[in-house]
Design a protein around this motif. Structure first.
Motif, PDB file in Angstrom:
ATOM      1  N   ALA A  79       0.837  -1.198   0.000  1.00 20.71           N
ATOM      2  CA  ALA A  79       0.000   0.000   0.000  1.00 20.71           C
ATOM      3  C   ALA A  79       0.873   1.249   0.000  1.00 20.71           C
ATOM      4  O   ALA A  79       1.868   1.333   0.722  1.00 20.71           O
ATOM      5  CB  ALA A  79      -0.935   0.009   1.206  1.00 20.71           C
ATOM      6  N   THR A  80       0.511   2.220  -0.805  1.00 18.68           N
ATOM      7  CA  THR A  80       1.233   3.487  -0.838  1.00 18.68           C
ATOM      8  C   THR A  80       0.788   4.354   0.333  1.00 18.68           C
ATOM      9  O   THR A  80      -0.281   4.127   0.916  1.00 18.68           O
ATOM     10  CB  THR A  80       0.954   4.232  -2.153  1.00 18.68           C
ATOM     11  OG1 THR A  80      -0.442   4.614  -2.178  1.00 18.68           O
ATOM     12  CG2 THR A  80       1.274   3.355  -3.347  1.00 18.68           C
ATOM     13  N   LEU A  95      -0.529   7.254   0.280  1.00 20.94           N
ATOM     14  CA  LEU A  95      -1.833   7.848  -0.020  1.00 20.94           C
ATOM     15  C   LEU A  95      -2.955   6.845   0.222  1.00 20.94           C
ATOM     16  O   LEU A  95      -4.014   7.192   0.759  1.00 20.94           O
ATOM     17  CB  LEU A  95      -1.868   8.347  -1.466  1.00 20.94           C
ATOM     18  CG  LEU A  95      -1.136   9.660  -1.752  1.00 20.94           C
ATOM     19  CD1 LEU A  95      -1.192   9.989  -3.241  1.00 20.94           C
ATOM     20  CD2 LEU A  95      -1.726  10.807  -0.928  1.00 20.94           C
ATOM     21  N   GLU A  96      -2.737   5.599  -0.175  1.00 27.58           N
ATOM     22  CA  GLU A  96      -3.747   4.559   0.054  1.00 27.58           C
ATOM     23  C   GLU A  96      -3.941   4.301   1.535  1.00 27.58           C
ATOM     24  O   GLU A  96      -5.069   4.107   2.008  1.00 27.58           O
ATOM     25  CB  GLU A  96      -3.341   3.280  -0.669  1.00 27.58           C
ATOM     26  CG  GLU A  96      -3.403   3.385  -2.179  1.00 27.58           C
ATOM     27  CD  GLU A  96      -2.782   2.191  -2.880  1.00 27.58           C
ATOM     28  OE1 GLU A  96      -3.108   1.971  -4.056  1.00 27.58           O
ATOM     29  OE2 GLU A  96      -1.964   1.477  -2.243  1.00 27.58           O
ATOM     30  N   ASP A 156      -5.892   7.182   2.881  1.00 33.26           N
ATOM     31  CA  ASP A 156      -7.293   7.066   2.451  1.00 33.26           C
ATOM     32  C   ASP A 156      -8.066   6.184   3.424  1.00 33.26           C
ATOM     33  O   ASP A 156      -9.167   6.539   3.872  1.00 33.26           O
ATOM     34  CB  ASP A 156      -7.373   6.461   1.040  1.00 33.26           C
ATOM     35  CG  ASP A 156      -7.059   7.469  -0.053  1.00 33.26           C
ATOM     36  OD1 ASP A 156      -7.123   8.691   0.225  1.00 33.26           O
ATOM     37  OD2 ASP A 156      -6.751   7.040  -1.182  1.00 33.26           O
ATOM     38  N   ALA A 157      -7.475   5.027   3.752  1.00 35.88           N
ATOM     39  CA  ALA A 157      -8.137   4.090   4.663  1.00 35.88           C
ATOM     40  C   ALA A 157      -8.251   4.682   6.065  1.00 35.88           C
ATOM     41  O   ALA A 157      -9.299   4.562   6.731  1.00 35.88           O
ATOM     42  CB  ALA A 157      -7.376   2.774   4.694  1.00 35.88           C
ATOM     43  N   HIS A 165      -5.392  14.870   2.797  1.00 30.61           N
ATOM     44  CA  HIS A 165      -6.246  14.318   3.835  1.00 30.61           C
ATOM     45  C   HIS A 165      -6.375  15.223   5.058  1.00 30.61           C
ATOM     46  O   HIS A 165      -7.222  14.985   5.920  1.00 30.61           O
ATOM     47  CB  HIS A 165      -5.710  12.955   4.288  1.00 30.61           C
ATOM     48  CG  HIS A 165      -5.604  11.954   3.175  1.00 30.61           C
ATOM     49  ND1 HIS A 165      -4.449  11.792   2.438  1.00 30.61           N
ATOM     50  CD2 HIS A 165      -6.515  11.086   2.668  1.00 30.61           C
ATOM     51  CE1 HIS A 165      -4.648  10.851   1.525  1.00 30.61           C
ATOM     52  NE2 HIS A 165      -5.891  10.397   1.630  1.00 30.61           N
TER      53      HIS A 165
END
Length: 498
Positions: free
Chosen positions: A69-70, A72-73, A76-77, A118
């Protein structure tokens, strides 16, 4: 005829635990890790709404680190979970009537990355969560994404300051803030503390000033800050100009000048931990020039000399409980590669050390004479516990720009009679003439000494090794040591050799 035993009607979604009230079930979930609490909420329709009723939440970005997972990902989560769990309007249990419940957040701990896309969502979500005024604990732990380019740290620092200014309500409610690997402007830290009205604990880890040759100056006369931790903060030195509620200070870095910290108006200061690696050219440190004369509540002092190639001076001070304040403390640790502490005449330190009750000197290199340590005993009439630690083990670490080890010559006053010391403890005890002479010297100058504890060297915490030269004192040797210590001595102290 006896009636048949009563059979419990327990279905798939009904068991004895699920039959408890929501308040009791939420109390159970709040004692679990958040991930486990959310998983528990998926067990049945009876539990499904309970994670949304939690009033105490700890959400860590590390919980969302999926394989590959990056950043950013991951964020996001994290942000999505925060928005769902921090919604003030929560669903009711199945079958309940009426409107949805509103659950105010009492304690919220968020650990997340600096991620510009975010931050606005996090800021709005937190401000909504604290809008009911019921939040007792709000903590942020913020750092750049992993493997961030060092050249971007200044940009992350600017983003953070913009974030704090864009969401003043959230930062007004902050009680604890931890920042890692950020770069600050000259006045950013002072402005941040002033903006965080409820802030009690600030940690700056591996941060630095834009101009590392300048001092970090903190002047916050109206703040309620009680603890400040500066760990590897790169600047010339730290100047605490006015922080009237400050009780605990931890400063540890390689780059400080001498003295590493200058204390101004800090009347509540009581627990200090200062650490820095001084250059070979720097002069010995004088505690009277570093500690503030406005600090009259210091009660514990730790001085660490880091053994052999490293000499570290550490001060650990403690304030006792009063009718207004809880027990708290302040740490000074002076990490010095080559600079020895400068013993001082008692009159220079008595005003500062008048409430000192505990002293711990550790990491003293074994070749060093110990009689110089009595200058602290002379300056601290209320001292009750005196501990020393000698060590030979250094994990093979080699440090540069250091001077040779220097012994310290100090003669205690002939008329010194200490009335309050009760315990003398030594770790890393070896059966040596200078050690025996030192213990007898203490016994001669302390009137009511109750207990002497002599321990071998502890295993190394870094490599889990036990120094082969650690003292192994058998029963016969213990008896002989006690006889030498008590020979022609009037002291009634109990001697324990471990």
């Amino acid at each position: 005829m006896e009636s048949p035993p009563h059979k419990l009607n327990v279905g798939r979604d009904e068991d004895r635990i699920s039959a408890l009230t929501d308040d009791l079930l939420v109390g159970i979930l709040e004692r679990l890790d958040l991930r486990e609490a959310v998983r528990a909420g998926a067990l049945s329709t009876r539990w499904r709404h309970l994670p949304y009723r939690l009033s105490r939440l700890h959400l860590d970005v590390g919980h969302f680190q999926g394989q590959g997972a990056t950043p950013l990902e991951v964020m996001d989560a994290f942000t999505g979970a925060a928005q769902r769990l921090l919604s003030l309007v929560v669903p009711l249990a199945e079958g309940e009537g009426g409107s949805a419940a509103i659950i105010p957040i009492k304690a919220l701990i968020l650990s997340f990355y600096m991620s510009s896309p975010h931050l606005s969502a996090i800021g709005r979500t937190v401000e909504d969560a604290v809008s009911y005024g019921k939040t007792e604990c709000l903590e942020f732990s913020i750092s750049p994404p992993r493997a961030s380019n060092a050249s971007l740290l200044a940009e992350f620092g600017q983003q953070f300051m913009s974030f704090s200014q864009a969401y003043p309500v959230a930062f007004w409610w902050l009680t604890r803030l931890t920042l890692k690997n950020l770069v600050f402007g000259h006045s950013d830290v002072t402005e941040l503390i002033n903006a965080c009205n409820k802030l009690k604990h600030l940690t700056l880890s591996s941060c630095r000033l834009v101009d590392q040759r300048s001092a970090l100056k903190i002047d916050t006369p109206c703040s309620g800050l009680r603890r400040l931790d500066c760990i590897r903060f790169r600047c010339e030195r730290i100047e605490l100009i006015s922080v009237p509620e400050l009780r605990t200070v931890l400063c540890c870095s390689r780059r400080y000048e001498n003295p590493p910290v200058r204390f101004g108006d800090v009347p509540q200061l009581c627990h200090v931990n200062l650490g820095y690696l001084a250059k070979a050219s720097q002069a010995p440190l004088m505690l009277s020039e570093c500690l503030s004369r406005s600090s009259r509540n210091l009660s514990k002092l730790n001085i660490n000399f880091f053994s052999q190639t490293v000499k570290l001076i550490s001060v650990h001070l403690h304030i006792t409980r009063s009718s207004f304040l809880p027990i708290s403390a302040v740490y000074f640790v002076f990490f010095m590669l080559q600079i020895w502490i400068q013993p001082e005449q008692p009159k220079r330190l008595t005003a500062i050390f008048r409430n000192l009750t505990d002293v711990y000197l550790f990491g003293i290199f074994p070749e060093c004479d110990l009689s110089w340590t009595l200058f602290i005993l002379e300056a601290a009439p209320a001292l009750r516990n005196f501990k020393l630690s000698r060590t030979r083990h250094t994990c093979g670490k080699k440090l540069y720009d250091t001077a040779e080890k220097t012994n310290v010559v100090w003669e205690p006053s002939k008329d010194l009679k200490h009335l309050n010391l009760k315990l003398l403890m030594m770790l890393g005890f070896e059966e040596e003439v200078k050690v025996t002479n030192y213990i007898r010297l203490v016994m001669a100058h302390v009137v009511r000494l109750k207990r002497i504890e002599l321990h071998g060297e502890d295993p190394c915490k870094e490599c889990n090794a036990i120094d082969p030269r650690r003292s192994q004192v058998d029963k016969a040797s213990r008896r002989q040591i006690k006889e030498r210590l008590t020979l022609e001595s009037s002291s009634s102290a109990k001697i324990i050799i471990c």
